[in-house]
Design a protein around this motif. Sequence first.
Motif, short mmCIF file in Angstrom:
data_model
loop_
_atom_site.label_atom_id
_atom_site.label_comp_id
_atom_site.label_asym_id
_atom_site.label_seq_id
_atom_site.Cartn_x
_atom_site.Cartn_y
_atom_site.Cartn_z
N ALA A 115 -23.09 37.81 5.81
CA ALA A 115 -21.98 37.57 6.74
C ALA A 115 -22.41 37.64 8.19
CB ALA A 115 -20.88 38.60 6.48
N GLY A 155 -11.15 37.26 1.56
CA GLY A 155 -12.26 38.11 1.13
C GLY A 155 -11.99 39.58 1.32
N SER A 157 -13.78 43.28 2.15
CA SER A 157 -14.92 44.01 2.68
C SER A 157 -16.03 43.05 3.14
CB SER A 157 -15.43 45.03 1.64
OG SER A 157 -16.39 45.89 2.18
N GLY A 160 -14.72 39.76 3.15
CA GLY A 160 -13.89 39.52 4.32
C GLY A 160 -14.72 39.18 5.55
N MET A 161 -15.83 39.88 5.70
CA MET A 161 -16.75 39.58 6.80
C MET A 161 -17.25 38.15 6.69
SD MET A 161 -18.97 43.11 6.60
CE MET A 161 -18.14 44.68 6.30
N THR A 163 -15.66 35.66 5.37
CA THR A 163 -14.61 34.69 5.72
C THR A 163 -14.66 34.37 7.21
OG1 THR A 163 -12.84 36.30 6.18
CG2 THR A 163 -13.11 35.56 3.89
N TYR A 164 -14.94 35.39 8.03
CA TYR A 164 -15.04 35.16 9.47
C TYR A 164 -16.21 34.23 9.80
CZ TYR A 164 -11.62 38.67 11.06
OH TYR A 164 -10.47 39.35 11.34
N ILE A 177 -8.03 31.64 7.07
CA ILE A 177 -8.73 32.68 6.32
C ILE A 177 -7.92 33.98 6.30
CG2 ILE A 177 -10.99 31.74 6.95
CD1 ILE A 177 -11.29 34.34 8.75
N SER A 179 -8.86 38.28 5.74
CA SER A 179 -9.87 39.31 5.55
C SER A 179 -9.20 40.64 5.27
CB SER A 179 -10.76 39.44 6.79
OG SER A 179 -11.71 40.49 6.61
N GLY A 182 -12.61 43.87 6.27
CA GLY A 182 -13.89 43.26 6.64
C GLY A 182 -13.85 42.73 8.06
N HIS A 200 -5.50 39.51 8.93
CA HIS A 200 -6.44 40.61 8.68
C HIS A 200 -5.66 41.84 8.22
CE1 HIS A 200 -10.40 42.67 9.67
NE2 HIS A 200 -9.59 43.71 9.48
N HIS A 202 -6.24 46.06 7.22
CA HIS A 202 -7.16 47.20 7.33
C HIS A 202 -6.36 48.49 7.25
CE1 HIS A 202 -11.55 46.98 8.60
NE2 HIS A 202 -11.41 48.24 8.21
#
Length: 309
Positions: A115, A155, A157, A160-161, A163-164, A177, A179, A182, A200, A202
Motif C-alpha cells: 500500500a 478494504g 486495515s 484499506g490502505m 484502497t487509498y 473507495i 477504508s 486503514g 473512512h 476508524h
Amino acid sequence: MKMIFNFISACICMMLLSCSKDPNPAPQPFRYSEQIVIDGIARTYIVKLPKNYYDSTKDRPLVIGLHGTGGSASQFETDYGFNDKADATGFVALYPDGVLKDDGRGFFEIRTWNAGSCCDYAMYNNINDVKFISTVIDAVCSRFAIDKKRVYVAGMSNGGMMTYRLASELPHKIAAIASVSGPMVAVKDLSLQGSVPIIHFHSIIDTKVPYNGGVGIGGVSFPPAIDGINYWVNRNGCDPVAMVHHYTNYEHSTWHNDFNNKVMELYLTYDGGHAWPGGKKARAGADDPSTAVNATNLIWEFLNKFSLP
C-alpha cells in the motif's frame, strides 16, 4: 398411407425436439475461484455473482473487497457480509488475495498488500499490487456483465490502505473507495489529479493502527488517518471545513465539493477497536467490532451514489 406417414414423421420430430432439450440443465455457477500471473507470481481471487445475475443481461456494479494483513479473500468474503449485500442489491463482488509471504514457503503464511509504506512482505519486495488489481478489473469486466463506470474498492486495515493507493493511481478506473481502519500510507503526491469519493471508518480506541497516528502493531509507525483524508479533501475540491455530527457512540464528519455534493465521509467510533464495524470478530483474541454502525451497509449506500464520468 400418406396420412400415416405424416403422423409418424410428426411424432419423430416431436421426439427429437424433446430429446434435444435437457430437462435438468446444469445450474449456472455463482462463485469462481480464479488465478492470474502478474510479474511471474500466481495471484488468486474470488468472483461472487449475485443470485439474480442470470435473470438479465444488464451491467452490474463491481465491488472489490481487500482483506487486511493476515487475512485472505475467503476471510473477507466470510466476515463482512458483502455476499448478502450483493444478493440483495445486485452488484458483483470480487475478493482478491494479497501476496503470500515467501511465496507460500514461509513458516508464517501471511498475505499482505503493498500500500506504500506498508505492509511487510508485499512492501519489502515492491509487489506491484496496483498492476494486479488493475489487471483483474479488466479480466473480470471482460468475462462478466460489469458497468466499468461503477467499479468500487473497500478494504480492511492494510486492505484499506491499499484502497487509498488504488484511488490515487487508478482514478480512471475506480469510482469510489471505502477504508476501514486503514490510513493512507502511499505518497501524498500533490501533482496527481483525479477525484475519487471516499468513506473512512476508524475506532478512536484502535491501538493496532491508531487513528491519531503513532506506533501500532508490530512496532510500525502509522500516519494519522486525518492526513490522508485531508489530502483527498483537497484533491476532491472540497470545503476544508467539515460538517460534524456527534452521536452517542460515534461522530460523523462530511465534506462537500464545489457542487455541494457530499464526497468525503468519516465515521469515528468510540467503541470497538481494530475491527470491521458491524462485522464478525475475526478470530479469538481479535478486537471486538464496533456496534455503533454497520460499515457494510453504509459503505454500499455511499459507493452506490457515484459513477465515473
